[in-house]
Design a protein around this motif. Sequence first.
Motif, short mmCIF file in Angstrom:
data_model
loop_
_atom_site.label_atom_id
_atom_site.label_comp_id
_atom_site.label_asym_id
_atom_site.label_seq_id
_atom_site.Cartn_x
_atom_site.Cartn_y
_atom_site.Cartn_z
N PHE A 40 0.82 -1.21 0.00
CA PHE A 40 0.00 0.00 0.00
C PHE A 40 0.86 1.27 0.00
O PHE A 40 0.46 2.29 -0.55
CB PHE A 40 -0.99 -0.01 1.16
N THR A 41 2.04 1.19 0.59
CA THR A 41 2.96 2.33 0.52
C THR A 41 3.42 2.55 -0.92
O THR A 41 3.45 3.69 -1.40
CB THR A 41 4.18 2.10 1.44
N LEU A 42 3.76 1.47 -1.61
CA LEU A 42 4.16 1.59 -3.01
C LEU A 42 3.02 2.12 -3.88
O LEU A 42 3.25 2.97 -4.74
CB LEU A 42 4.65 0.24 -3.55
N VAL A 43 1.82 1.63 -3.65
CA VAL A 43 0.67 2.12 -4.43
C VAL A 43 0.50 3.62 -4.18
O VAL A 43 0.30 4.40 -5.13
CB VAL A 43 -0.62 1.34 -4.10
N ALA A 44 0.59 4.04 -2.92
CA ALA A 44 0.46 5.47 -2.61
C ALA A 44 1.55 6.27 -3.34
O ALA A 44 1.27 7.31 -3.94
CB ALA A 44 0.55 5.71 -1.10
N ALA A 45 2.78 5.78 -3.28
CA ALA A 45 3.90 6.50 -3.91
C ALA A 45 3.71 6.66 -5.41
O ALA A 45 3.98 7.72 -5.97
CB ALA A 45 5.21 5.76 -3.62
N LEU A 46 3.24 5.60 -6.06
CA LEU A 46 3.15 5.60 -7.51
C LEU A 46 1.85 6.17 -8.04
O LEU A 46 1.77 6.59 -9.20
CB LEU A 46 3.32 4.17 -8.04
N LEU A 47 0.81 6.19 -7.22
CA LEU A 47 -0.51 6.57 -7.68
C LEU A 47 -0.88 8.01 -7.35
O LEU A 47 -1.50 8.71 -8.15
CB LEU A 47 -1.55 5.63 -7.07
N LEU A 48 -0.51 8.47 -6.17
CA LEU A 48 -0.98 9.75 -5.66
C LEU A 48 0.00 10.87 -5.95
O LEU A 48 1.20 10.63 -6.10
CB LEU A 48 -1.20 9.65 -4.15
N PRO A 49 -0.49 12.12 -5.96
CA PRO A 49 0.44 13.25 -6.02
C PRO A 49 1.39 13.19 -4.81
O PRO A 49 1.00 12.72 -3.73
CB PRO A 49 -0.47 14.47 -5.96
N LEU A 50 2.59 13.64 -5.00
CA LEU A 50 3.64 13.53 -3.98
C LEU A 50 3.22 14.05 -2.60
O LEU A 50 3.40 13.34 -1.60
CB LEU A 50 4.92 14.21 -4.46
N PRO A 51 2.64 15.24 -2.47
CA PRO A 51 2.26 15.70 -1.13
C PRO A 51 1.22 14.80 -0.45
O PRO A 51 1.24 14.62 0.76
CB PRO A 51 1.68 17.10 -1.35
N VAL A 52 0.35 14.22 -1.24
CA VAL A 52 -0.69 13.34 -0.70
C VAL A 52 -0.08 12.02 -0.23
O VAL A 52 -0.39 11.53 0.86
CB VAL A 52 -1.82 13.11 -1.73
N SER A 53 0.80 11.45 -1.03
CA SER A 53 1.41 10.18 -0.65
C SER A 53 2.32 10.34 0.58
O SER A 53 2.27 9.51 1.49
CB SER A 53 2.19 9.57 -1.81
N ILE A 54 3.09 11.41 0.62
CA ILE A 54 3.94 11.66 1.79
C ILE A 54 3.08 11.85 3.03
O ILE A 54 3.36 11.29 4.09
CB ILE A 54 4.86 12.88 1.57
N SER A 55 2.03 12.62 2.90
CA SER A 55 1.14 12.86 4.04
C SER A 55 0.51 11.57 4.54
O SER A 55 0.37 11.37 5.75
CB SER A 55 0.05 13.87 3.67
N SER A 56 0.14 10.68 3.63
CA SER A 56 -0.45 9.40 4.02
C SER A 56 0.51 8.60 4.90
O SER A 56 0.12 8.08 5.95
CB SER A 56 -0.80 8.56 2.79
N VAL A 57 1.76 8.51 4.48
CA VAL A 57 2.75 7.75 5.24
C VAL A 57 3.04 8.45 6.57
O VAL A 57 3.14 7.80 7.62
CB VAL A 57 4.04 7.54 4.42
N LEU A 58 3.15 9.77 6.56
CA LEU A 58 3.43 10.49 7.81
C LEU A 58 2.28 10.36 8.80
O LEU A 58 2.51 10.21 10.00
CB LEU A 58 3.73 11.96 7.52
N VAL A 59 1.04 10.39 8.32
CA VAL A 59 -0.11 10.19 9.21
C VAL A 59 -0.06 8.79 9.81
O VAL A 59 -0.24 8.61 11.01
CB VAL A 59 -1.45 10.44 8.46
N TYR A 60 0.19 7.80 8.97
CA TYR A 60 0.31 6.42 9.45
C TYR A 60 1.39 6.31 10.54
O TYR A 60 1.15 5.75 11.62
CB TYR A 60 0.62 5.48 8.29
N LEU A 61 2.58 6.83 10.26
CA LEU A 61 3.67 6.74 11.22
C LEU A 61 3.35 7.52 12.50
O LEU A 61 3.61 7.04 13.61
CB LEU A 61 4.97 7.24 10.59
N PHE A 62 2.78 8.70 12.36
CA PHE A 62 2.43 9.51 13.53
C PHE A 62 1.45 8.76 14.43
O PHE A 62 1.63 8.70 15.65
CB PHE A 62 1.84 10.86 13.09
N LEU A 63 0.40 8.20 13.82
CA LEU A 63 -0.60 7.49 14.62
C LEU A 63 0.01 6.28 15.33
O LEU A 63 -0.33 5.99 16.48
CB LEU A 63 -1.77 7.06 13.73
#
Length: 182
Positions: A40-63
């Motif tokens: 799912f991290t790879l899908v986010a990286a390749l599919l989403l605009p960069l700020p959105v994919s980075i934010s997704s991973v940072l939210v996951y890690l923060f939580l």
Amino acid sequence: MDRTKITRIVLIALFAALIAVGAFIRIPLPPVPITLQTLFTLVAALLLPLPVSISSVLVYLFLGIIGLPIFTSGGGLAAVTGPTGGYLIGLIPAVIIGGLMVRSEKEKPLWYYLLASFVATVAIYIPGLFWLGFSRHLTLSQTLAGGLTPFIVGDVLKMIVSSLVAWKLRPQVLSMLKSDGE
């Protein structure tokens, strides 16, 4: 709030949730389980605009860092400083590198997505293997045997799936964000 911001927030939340769910879809192998978290991290990286994919991973890690049990080893700071913590930290450069590689609006061939997913996967492995070996006082061969070799086939499959999904859906996702006012 305009539709583009709402769409971005929804995508961030969705992919943070998918990465968290992926951590629970696992095959327990010591010392590092096989999970769908990296898929799912790879899908986010390749599919989403960069700020959105980075934010997704940072939210996951923060939580996870604040204590929600959404990492394969639970939650809290101990999970990040434990033997598999380097792989969690590796999600950040993976999503950045993968996102930068597919960033242009120009359509790219499937092989390029495969290359981007490979490079992003390597970006997960570098801090992951380093920290695994360091934290468990392993030799290089022990680190590779426990933290790389058992995962190669699964990771190749994740690279193929993430590349196919992103290659097929990225134009639609970018188009959706543009039609929302981007």
